[in-house]
Scaffold this active site. Structure first.
Site, PDB file in Angstrom:
ATOM      1  CG  HIS A 203      -1.735   1.254   1.306  1.00 30.46           C
ATOM      2  ND1 HIS A 203      -2.818   1.498   0.483  1.00 30.46           N
ATOM      3  CD2 HIS A 203      -1.565   2.348   2.067  1.00 30.46           C
ATOM      4  CE1 HIS A 203      -3.285   2.695   0.773  1.00 30.46           C
ATOM      5  NE2 HIS A 203      -2.556   3.223   1.721  1.00 30.46           N
ATOM      6  CD  GLU A 444      -4.780 -11.451 -10.590  1.00 32.65           C
ATOM      7  OE1 GLU A 444      -4.022 -10.648 -10.025  1.00 32.65           O
ATOM      8  OE2 GLU A 444      -6.022 -11.287 -10.626  1.00 32.65           O
ATOM      9  CG  ASP A 468      -1.346 -11.174  -7.259  1.00 31.84           C
ATOM     10  OD1 ASP A 468      -0.587 -11.059  -6.278  1.00 31.84           O
ATOM     11  OD2 ASP A 468      -2.503 -10.722  -7.286  1.00 31.84           O
ATOM     12  CB  CYS A 515      -2.496  -3.823 -15.512  1.00 32.11           C
ATOM     13  SG  CYS A 515      -3.151  -5.298 -14.742  1.00 32.11           S
TER      14      CYS A 515
END
Lengths: 596, 93
Positions: A203, A444, A468, A515
């Site tokens: 985060h 992912e 991921d 992405c």
């Protein structure tokens, strides 16, 4: 600004290496943000002293209350009433008469200092609450710790670490940062972030890039060398933090800070140019966003579409899920504002390291647990609320939908079935939507990458979620500093997985984009292009640099790079090839055009 | 012994999410407006209804019934106010 209070002490000048997750260099004082109170110091008092101690405790309570009320008002004015409500919970805890009575009585009876008594009693309460079988309540323990921190800091006479009350902006230092820590931070108060743990996708990193602040994470044990108020140089171009630098270092860095401004200005001036390789291949760039407000800047500064809207941020930190209407309004605004570009809305991707306040996060291994599409499919009514909202928004612009964490064909089919049901419901109500909205899935999970040819007939596009994909391929928890070295975007197995997906996409006439954070790593962009991925979505802060890079290379060379990379057996070899590519073809990558 | 009004009443939690943080805060704020000593009885212990830290340990789910005891002059009014909170589902679904 760089005044030193060390008249006798020599500067420590420690260089601590970490992982740069958001570019830039800044200099400033460290401000610790955290909830770790440390062990309470205990001192014995006489009866008279104990009575004075009660007064001292009452004073600290009064101070804390005043600070909180001030904060509440400030946040209400600057950010909004909704965010300010966080402080109501804090104020209520502070007003708990039972608690304060208990503290005062114990100070008198036990003849111990207020910090010691207060912390002991508070710990007892938090322990009782941590046993409560309700995630809502357990979430509140963080609030209680915030309050305890504040009172103890006031008792100790330390300045409260309220970023909102700072005279100068600071470098935020924390073990890790949670959304609740960063919710009220703004660029005016914060110079950058330094954390002990974390990775490119934690985060703190995502927030730093959203706020365009430099950040270095994963400092590891050298984190302990930093003390509150220390002068720091945060060099997120090189991925280091210099603790208590000497005069010489400070001077050198003042120059570097000046240079970087020039460099960023130059990058910005190239933004209007087309994204095209030297040999004429067009590349599509897009931005990853999590907050709807980010769309204005994307449109005005970058002129690209949204390659990933992380819808979960509408759900996180909310007492309950947003309604269909609330979601629809957000998605519709996104679609309208970004038009004529498109926006890809990813359905709720909760789990892993992101949780709803209503969700139990007691899975032993959340990254292998109930997350992404699995959670959505387990709660069809909530899933359909989101699907309907996205469908409705599709009537107002170019909206695409994407499902996260796909690992089986059944999941794709089931998700599509709910989408079809949502369409029929809208039809029955006569509500308009786009009938041929593009539908995509995130690749992912390695299983999905290998199964791509079976999944392709059901979708319009693949989006490679490399964060991921790397983590699952290499079985590495990216937040674990002991094995963070295993998080290797250039691992040969990953190249094979990506190649398979691209190959399948071309064969089936589907489009494929990336992405993951990998797309914003300038050394890896040639590899990605060479693999045949010509749509790259990333944090907006990375767009100027990636664009500059793409304009300086040839697709021909990038494809050769991939040919060589296929021969490699280790990540290091591939990374070396990528680094050499930059040195050979774009040696001026990190230099500004005018050389003075 | 002083003859003090002591009232017992039970209320059932109707809101879906149960007695989570926000209803707990509302309950404490409401109870604190009254002079009466208000407790919630759970098993053998009494929980102080004016202490947020105590009320939060309740973690009562939807459907649970809570037993209140109020002692004091305005006990009746206090319990009425609390009752309307429960009936109103704490303003939630």
């Amino acid at each position: 600004m760089a005044k030193h209070n060390s008249k006798t002490k020599p500067a420590k000048n420690i260089t601590a290496p970490g992982i740069s997750v958001s570019a830039g260099i800044v200099m400033g004082k460290a401000l610790f943000v955290g909830r770790d109170l440390g062990a309470p110091e205990e001192s014995e008092l006489s009866a008279a002293e104990a009575r004075k101690e009660v007064k001292r405790f009452e004073k600290a309570l009064r101070q804390s209350r005043e600070q909180l009320e001030g904060l509440r008002q400030q946040v209400a004015e600057v950010i909004g009433e909704h965010d300010a409500r966080i402080f109501d919970a804090h104020l209520l805890i502070m007003d708990d008469d039972k608690l304060t009575r208990e503290v005062k009585e114990n100070i008198i009876q036990q003849k111990r200092n207020a910090e010691y008594i207060f912390q002991k009693i508070f710990e007892r309460y938090t322990q009782a609450l941590s046993k409560v079988d309700d995630p809502y309540i357990r979430d509140r323990i963080a609030d209680i710790r915030d309050v305890a921190n504040r009172i103890i800091k006031n008792l100790r006479g330390e300045p409260a670490d309220d970023i909102r009350n700072l005279d100068h902006p600071r470098i935020i230092v924390a073990h890790d940062l949670a959304p609740s820590d960063t919710v009220s931070m703004t660029k005016e108060q914060v110079l950058g972030f330094v954390t002990r743990i974390g990775s490119r996708t934690s985060h703190a990193a995502i927030m730093a890039r959203a706020l365009q602040l430099p950040a270095v994470v994963g400092l590891g044990d050298s984190f302990q060398q930093i003390h509150n108020g220390d002068m720091l140089i945060l060099d997120a171009l090189r991925g280091t933090v210099i603790i208590d630098p000497d005069e010489k270092t400070i001077k050198r860095y003042k120059q570097r800070i000046k240079d970087q401004e020039k460099w960023f200005t130059m990058l910005e001036s190239e933004l209007a140019l087309p994204t095209e390789t030297k040999d004429g291949f067009r590349v599509q760039l897009a931005a990853n966003i999590e907050l709807p407000e980010e769309v204005d800047e994307i449109r005005s500064s970058f002129g690209v579409g949204i390659g990933l809207f992380r819808s979960e941020y509408l759900f996180i930190n909310q007492p309950e899920a947003p309604s269909e209407e609330e979601q629809f309004q957000v998605y519709r605004q996104l679609a309208e504002k970004i038009y004529p570009q498109s926006v890809i809305i990813r359905t709720l991707d909760i789990g892993g390291d992101k949780f709803l306040s209503s969700q139990f996060s007691n899975e032993i291994n959340p990254f292998l647990g109930m997350r992404g599409i699995r959670l959505s499919l387990s709660n069809p009514s909530a899933f359909k609320v989101q699907l309907r909202a996205i469908l409705r928004a599709s009537a107002f612009g170019k909206v695409r939908i994407m499902f996260p964490m796909i690992s089986t064909l059944e999941e794709v089919k089931e998700a599509l079935r709910y989408l079809q049901e949502a369409r029929q419901e809208l039809d029955a109500q006569g509500i308009d939507y786009h009938r041929y909205m593009d539908i995509g899935i995130m690749i992912e999970v390695p299983a999905a990458a290998l199964l791509a040819d079976k999944l392709a007939p059901y979708v319009d596009f693949f989006s490679l979620g490399t964060n991921d994909l790397i983590q699952y391929s290499l079985a590495v928890d990216r937040a674990n500093p002991q094995i963070a070295y295993l998080y290797q975007p250039t691992h040969p197995s990953l190249i094979q997985l990506l190649e398979n997906v691209v190959h399948v996409a071309y064969e089936h006439g589907k489009w494929v984009s990336i992405c993951g954070e990998m797309a914003s790593d300038s050394t890896l962009v040639p590899l990605i292009l060479g693999l045949g991925i010509h749509e790259l979505s990333m944090s907006s802060v990375s767009l100027p640099l990636v664009k500059r890079l793409i304009r300086r290379i040839r697709m021909y060379d990038a494809e050769n790079l991939v040919r060589e990379a296929r021969q490699c057996g280790t990540s290091r070899e591939v990374q070396t090839l990528c680094d050499q590519f930059i040195q050979n073809f774009v040696p001026d990558m990190f230099e500004s055009n005018d050389n003075d | 012994m002083k003859t003090e009004q002591e009232l017992f009443r039970s209320f059932t939690i109707h809101n879906q999410l149960g007695m989570h943080a926000r209803p707990a805060a509302l309950l404490v704020q409401t109870a604190s407006q009254y002079q009466a000593d208000i407790k919630i009885i759970r098993d053998e212990e009494e929980i102080d209804c004016k202490s947020i830290l105590n009320v939060m340990t309740l973690a009562a789910a939807q459907g649970a019934t809570l037993k209140f005891v109020a002692r004091g002059e305005d006990a009746e009014n206090a319990l009425n106010a609390i009752e309307s909170l429960f009936e109103d589902k704490f303003g939630e679904a």
